[in-house]
Design a protein around this motif. Structure first.
Motif, short mmCIF file in Angstrom:
data_model
loop_
_atom_site.label_atom_id
_atom_site.label_comp_id
_atom_site.label_asym_id
_atom_site.label_seq_id
_atom_site.Cartn_x
_atom_site.Cartn_y
_atom_site.Cartn_z
N TYR A 84 28.89 -11.96 83.86
CA TYR A 84 28.56 -12.76 82.69
C TYR A 84 29.00 -12.09 81.39
O TYR A 84 28.94 -10.86 81.26
CB TYR A 84 27.04 -12.97 82.60
CG TYR A 84 26.43 -13.74 83.73
CD1 TYR A 84 26.52 -15.13 83.79
CD2 TYR A 84 25.71 -13.09 84.74
CE1 TYR A 84 25.94 -15.84 84.83
CE2 TYR A 84 25.13 -13.79 85.77
CZ TYR A 84 25.25 -15.18 85.82
OH TYR A 84 24.67 -15.87 86.83
N GLU A 86 27.63 -11.57 77.65
CA GLU A 86 26.26 -11.53 77.15
C GLU A 86 26.15 -12.19 75.79
O GLU A 86 26.91 -11.89 74.87
CB GLU A 86 25.75 -10.09 77.07
CG GLU A 86 24.29 -9.99 76.67
CD GLU A 86 23.73 -8.58 76.73
OE1 GLU A 86 22.63 -8.35 76.18
OE2 GLU A 86 24.39 -7.70 77.32
N CYS A 117 25.22 -14.87 79.97
CA CYS A 117 23.83 -14.47 80.22
C CYS A 117 23.15 -14.13 78.90
O CYS A 117 23.79 -13.94 77.87
CB CYS A 117 23.76 -13.29 81.18
SG CYS A 117 24.28 -11.70 80.48
N GLN A 118 21.84 -14.02 78.97
CA GLN A 118 21.03 -13.65 77.83
C GLN A 118 20.01 -12.63 78.31
O GLN A 118 19.37 -12.84 79.34
CB GLN A 118 20.34 -14.89 77.28
CG GLN A 118 19.54 -14.70 76.02
CD GLN A 118 19.12 -16.06 75.47
OE1 GLN A 118 19.76 -16.64 74.64
NE2 GLN A 118 18.00 -16.57 75.99
N LYS A 119 19.87 -11.55 77.59
CA LYS A 119 18.93 -10.48 77.99
C LYS A 119 17.91 -10.25 76.89
O LYS A 119 17.47 -11.19 76.26
CB LYS A 119 19.72 -9.20 78.31
CG LYS A 119 20.71 -9.35 79.47
CD LYS A 119 21.45 -8.05 79.74
CE LYS A 119 22.45 -8.21 80.88
NZ LYS A 119 23.22 -6.96 81.11
N ASP A 123 15.59 -13.32 79.42
CA ASP A 123 16.62 -13.39 80.46
C ASP A 123 16.95 -14.84 80.82
O ASP A 123 16.05 -15.66 81.08
CB ASP A 123 16.15 -12.66 81.71
CG ASP A 123 16.11 -11.14 81.52
OD1 ASP A 123 16.44 -10.69 80.41
OD2 ASP A 123 15.75 -10.43 82.47
#
Length: 306
Positions: A84, A86, A117-119, A123
């Motif tokens: 992914y 980010e 994606c996202q953190k 998440d």
């Protein structure tokens, strides 16, 4: 349409596989479709599924034919995992993050685009929707605002040009199916679910979800209670459940919705329902042509060569 192409654009979903042959002038030279979605294939089956779909396709140039793929082929359980990007992420970097599965002896050179994606305590992941968002950015240059992508796992993304700032996921479609088939509510959802009562049930459920999204767990049981006590038929109950879940989803994201129309990217049926519920709070939903969006995204991704 001709089978002679410059390159091939592919959207590889969980259930279906779609391909478009792109001519040198950017027009669509051919379209192909199969039901060989990611969910039906083992890892070793992907090259054969692609070759079968593109049987007879030839190139306008010497050398392998580039095949640019978005969607679930890049999932961990797909052909080859594409890591992914980010968020916050500039979608112009999708091609640079692509992976290249081997197809020895083939006429095709596949590249699979990554998801996003996202953190940082929030998440989340998307795979396939990022290409649709890039397509929207390509078709509506300068767009900045919230975008809704209704579906099994609906996405709400904040898009600024080609940049995804943040996003969230609502499992609305999957929850509907689970409740319809595996919960106590199933007893009120047998029979004709598309009868004349569905529209009224949908509006009633949507209003309940919009007004009190925080009460979803309690409100859900009204599907069963309304059938038992008020004689509500399966079509009304199905409409109520659908409206309640969509209303709750939109109500929970109400703080993101301003005066600007919200682009809706998904099936025409779902987008019409989301537009209807958005209208109930004075907002405007703007359904998009999903095929045009995907194609625009794949073309744009390819144009940003590393």
């Amino acid at each position: 349409m001709s089978d002679i192409v410059d390159w091939v654009a592919v959207d590889w979903g969980t259930s279906n596989l779609r391909a478009w042959g792109i001519a040198t002038d950017g027009s669509v030279a051919l379209q192909r479709h199969s039901d060989n979605g990611m969910g039906k294939l083992a890892q070793e089956d992907f090259p054969g599924a692609l070759s079968e779909l593109l049987d007879g396709v030839t190139s306008t140039h010497s050398g392998p034919i580039d095949v640019l793929i978005c969607g679930m082929a890049g999932a961990r359980q797909g052909w080859l995992e594409a890591p992914y990007l980010e968020a916050p992420a500039d979608l112009r970097g999708l091609l640079a993050g692509a992976v290249h599965p081997a197809m020895p002896g083939s006429r095709f050179a596949p590249a699979i685009l990554p998801g996003v994606c996202q953190k940082a305590g929030a998440d989340n992941v998307m795979r396939g929707e990022e290409t649709q968002l890039l397509g929207l950015a390509a078709l509506q240059p300068g767009f900045s605002g919230v975008v809704c992508l209704p579906g099994t796992h609906s996405k709400w993304a904040q898009l600024s040009g080609t940049r995804v700032e943040r996003f969230s996921t609502a499992m609305t479609g999957e929850i509907y199916e689970v409740l319809r088939t595996h919960s106590v509510l199933r007893h009120s959802l047998t029979g004709d679910l598309d009868g004349p009562g569905r529209a009224d049930g949908f509006v009633t459920g949507a209003r309940a979800g919009l007004d009190h999204p925080e009460q979803l767990l309690g409100t859900l049981f009204q599907v069963r209670a309304s059938a038992l006590l008020s004689g509500r038929q399966p079509d009304w109950c199905a409409g109520y459940l659908s409206g309640l879940l969509i209303g709750t989803e939109i109500g929970s994201n109400r703080h993101l919705i301003g005066q600007q129309a919200v682009p809706l990217i998904g099936s025409s049926v779902l987008c019409a329902l989301y537009a209807q519920v958005l209208g109930m709070i004075g907002a405007t939903g703007m359904p998009q042509d999903t095929t045009n969006i995907v194609l625009a995204g794949l073309k744009a991704a390819r144009s940003y060569a590393a």
